[in-house]
Design a protein around this motif. Structure first.
Motif, PDB file in Angstrom:
ATOM      1  N   GLY A  77      47.498  71.923  96.631  1.00  0.00           N
ATOM      2  CA  GLY A  77      46.820  73.017  96.417  1.00  0.00           C
ATOM      3  C   GLY A  77      45.016  73.042  97.183  1.00  0.00           C
ATOM      4  O   GLY A  77      44.679  73.847  98.514  1.00  0.00           O
ATOM      5  N   ALA A 108      43.804  74.564 101.414  1.00  0.00           N
ATOM      6  CA  ALA A 108      43.359  75.850 101.668  1.00  0.00           C
ATOM      7  C   ALA A 108      42.738  74.701 102.010  1.00  0.00           C
ATOM      8  O   ALA A 108      41.724  75.968 103.134  1.00  0.00           O
ATOM      9  CB  ALA A 108      43.545  75.974 100.296  1.00  0.00           C
ATOM     10  N   THR A 138      40.526  79.212  97.956  1.00  0.00           N
ATOM     11  CA  THR A 138      41.201  78.071  97.403  1.00  0.00           C
ATOM     12  C   THR A 138      42.138  78.042  96.225  1.00  0.00           C
ATOM     13  O   THR A 138      42.619  77.196  95.630  1.00  0.00           O
ATOM     14  CB  THR A 138      39.451  76.868  97.262  1.00  0.00           C
ATOM     15  N   LEU A 189      45.121  79.446  95.886  1.00  0.00           N
ATOM     16  CA  LEU A 189      46.470  78.288  96.188  1.00  0.00           C
ATOM     17  C   LEU A 189      46.564  77.278  95.391  1.00  0.00           C
ATOM     18  O   LEU A 189      47.343  76.694  95.432  1.00  0.00           O
ATOM     19  CB  LEU A 189      45.834  77.622  97.935  1.00  0.00           C
TER      20      LEU A 189
END
Lengths: 195, 455
Positions: free
Chosen positions: A64, A68, A99, A102
């Motif tokens: 993730g 991001a 960030t 995500l």
């Protein structure tokens, strides 16, 4: 195909843990336990491997984070750079909240999906419960008859369940096979010694 | 101290309310001895027979090492004072932030006890006396804080200058005149005295109830502790925020940040948890706390890990919002730090976030003394630097308006010396208070819960 299991019903969590320990001593491998609440020490007694879900969670989270940062860089730096408040195109501090979000999203969704897949939960699959009372007040110890397929073995298991305080010992036929647990290394030797 | 029947009775009812308590009917039938035998914690936990006599005794070596630390710290600090004799702002600010840093550790311990008392926490009873001994540093550190503030405030706080709020003066500052209802000398000093007195009183009351409990089980004491804890938490929520505005935010009086109080609190709370881990690990290896298991240490480690992240959240939120909105009165704080202490800013961030996050994240690390104690020392040092960068740059920038050029000094002999001295003093007070009482409050209702604690 039907799968056969021997289910011992206990009325107390301590009895269940003692029974599991006893089964391990005698060289049996307990296939699964069902309890209405988490029982401390049961995982150790069953010789279960520590879960690897958190490692998977870390990997999903890192995915993730990278997604991001890469996406925002592609959009805001390379594809369509915009000057916002005099900040540089690659404005790292302002990327951090997204960030973070995500990372959390990927970790949470990834771990949930992994957990469901690994445990064989699905909306397309009929639910089979070994014993309904395990959601209320009873504790079930399940032995797999695929592993212990001889009659004398099964008789010994039933006997041992009664000895360790089981209220009932039932045979259950399930359509879906219960997924086997992951056991700690060294369990195979103990298991082999029995035979 | 005596192990009482009623203590066991109440302990069983409180810890295991779901189990029917049979002896309610028994005493008249068979007498108290049966109840005592059936429900004595010692029968369930034979280990307790030994632990309730365990009391800490400092060895000569320990006392000597603490003394050496204090003397070395004092010598270094004096050398630092002579080297910086022309810069009283640096000396007083160094004293201020070091004093408050150690007071903060004691405050964290008091808050931890209060929060656990209020939240029916039972697992910490095993090391509650350690936390109490930490919290009893409050009166000592509080008096030192008062001394530093009373003697040194003229060198630390720019807004104390009366000409700033005088409309006729050429230095008249409209913003500070507007804030003078809150930022004025008598109110400021009154507040500091109030904080110190109230915090010390709360710590002392909690300790008194705990010691009273050693004489025999008393349900009223437990209830009373709950009231004290509740009042402390309410008072602390307001006072710690205000103390952080008074002592640190007002160093740059034009500047303000609404999450400053939280940021301050978490900085010393995570330090307090690291100190707890280090002290408990030390006492465990010394043989006191024999029944404190990995489970207890794991939970303290979780606090260290979790609050390191909470600190990062606030540290970064404060930075990002100010950086993004880019308003002059807000960016002043970061402008000074970014221009003169860029390494400190990032190094603090790495020490207090990256290191604990990457290393303490695993289960094994929180249970491993070597790893967790090293990380604890890193966190303590990191937050000590954080306190430096909260106070020193602002004080140096503001107090040097009198003509000569500002010299932004880094961490030197002065700061390290004062820090060593305060560590020594803290440990000295801590070990004295620890030796004053048995290691386990045996009559606490949650003792059993602490023994069977399992994460």
């Amino acid at each position: 195909m039907k799968h056969k299991y021997i289910v011992g019903i206990y009325d107390d969590d301590d009895k269940l843990v003692d029974a599991v320990k006893r089964f391990a001593q005698e060289g049996y491998r307990v296939h699964e336990c069902y309890t209405p609440f988490p029982v401390h020490g049961l995982d150790i007694a069953m010789n279960l491997q520590d879960t690897r879900l958190h490692t998977a969670g870390f990997v999903y989270g890192a995915t993730g984070t990278l997604t991001a940062v890469i996406t925002m860089t592609l959009i805001q730096v390379m594809d369509w750079p915009l000057i916002v408040g005099g900040k540089p195109f690659f404005a790292l501090p302002s990327f951090v909240p997204i960030t973070f979000e995500l990372t959390v999203l990927f970790a949470a969704v990834g771990m949930t999906v992994t957990y469901y897949l690994r445990n064989g939960f699905s909306i397309f699959k009929p639910v089979e419960i070994v014993d309904r009372r395990t959601t209320d007040c009873k504790f079930a110890l399940v032995m797999c008859c695929k592993q212990y397929n001889k009659d004398d073995e099964q008789q010994a298991i039933r006997q041992l369940m009664r000895e360790t305080g089981a209220e009932e010992v039932n045979d259950r036929l399930l359509n879906n096979e219960l997924l086997p647990n992951l056991y700690k290394h060294g369990d195979e030797h103990a298991h082999a010694a029995h035979h | 101290m005596k192990y009482t029947v009623w203590g066991d009775f109440a302990a069983n009812v409180v810890c295991f309310p779901h189990i029917p308590y049979i002896p309610n009917k028994l005493p008249c039938l068979c007498g108290m001895e049966v109840v005592w035998y059936l429900f004595n914690l010692r029968n369930l936990f034979p280990i307790m027979a030994n632990i309730d006599h365990l009391q800490f005794v400092a060895t000569g070596k320990e006392q000597r090492n603490i003394m050496i630390l204090m003397v070395v710290g004092l010598v270094l600090a004096l050398v630092g004072v002579f080297l910086n004799i022309d810069n009283p702002t640096r000396i007083w600010t160094a004293l201020l932030y070091n004093t408050f840093f150690t007071v903060g550790i004691a405050l964290a311990a008091t808050f931890f006890i209060a929060a656990n008392t209020q939240g029916y926490g039972g697992w910490y009873i095993m090391f509650r006396r350690v936390m109490e001994a930490m919290s009893l540093y409050l009166p000592v550190g509080g008096i030192l804080l008062l001394v530093v503030v009373f003697l040194g405030m003229g060198h630390i706080y720019h807004w104390l200058d009366p000409s700033l709020t005088d409309p006729a003066s050429p230095h008249y500052d409209k913003i500070l005149a507007g804030k003078s209802a809150y930022l004025n000398k008598p109110f400021f000093l009154g507040r500091i005295v109030l904080y110190v007195v109230a915090w010390s009183a709360f710590a002392w009351f909690l300790r008194r109830n705990s010691l009273e409990g050693d004489k025999g089980y008393n349900q009223k004491l437990y209830q009373n502790s709950k009231y004290i804890a509740a009042f402390f938490i309410v008072f602390f929520a307001v006072s710690e925020s205000m103390a952080s505005w008074d002592l640190f935010m007002s160093i740059q009086p034009h500047w303000y940040s609404t999450l400053w109080g939280w940021y301050n609190f978490i900085s010393y709370f995570v330090t307090g948890m690291s100190v707890t881990y280090l002290l408990c690990a030390y006492l465990k290896t010394r043989g006191y706390l024999p029944y404190m298991t990995d489970e207890h240490f794991h939970d303290i480690g979780k606090f260290m890990f979790g609050f390191s992240i909470a600190w990062t959240y606030l540290y970064f939120s404060q930075f990002m919002l100010i950086w993004y909105s880019n308003m002059p009165e807000e960016t002043k704080y970061y402008e000074i730090r970014n221009a003169h202490y860029p390494i400190l800013m990032w190094f603090t961030f790495i020490l207090n976030f990256i290191t604990p996050f990457l290393i303490l994240v695993t289960r094994g690390a929180k249970r491993n003394f070597k790893v967790a104690c090293t990380l604890g020392a890193v966190i303590i040092f990191g937050h000590w630097m954080d306190f430096f960068q909260m106070s020193m740059p602002g004080a140096l920038a503001n107090m040097s308006h009198g003509g000569h050029e500002v010299h932004f000094s880094g961490i030197g002999l002065l700061e390290i010396g004062i820090f060593c001295f305060y560590i020594g003093l803290f440990l000295f007070v801590f070990f004295r208070n620890l030796a004053a009482a048995p290691m386990l409050p045996v009559n606490h209702p949650f003792v059993k819960e602490s023994f069977v604690h399992h994460t």
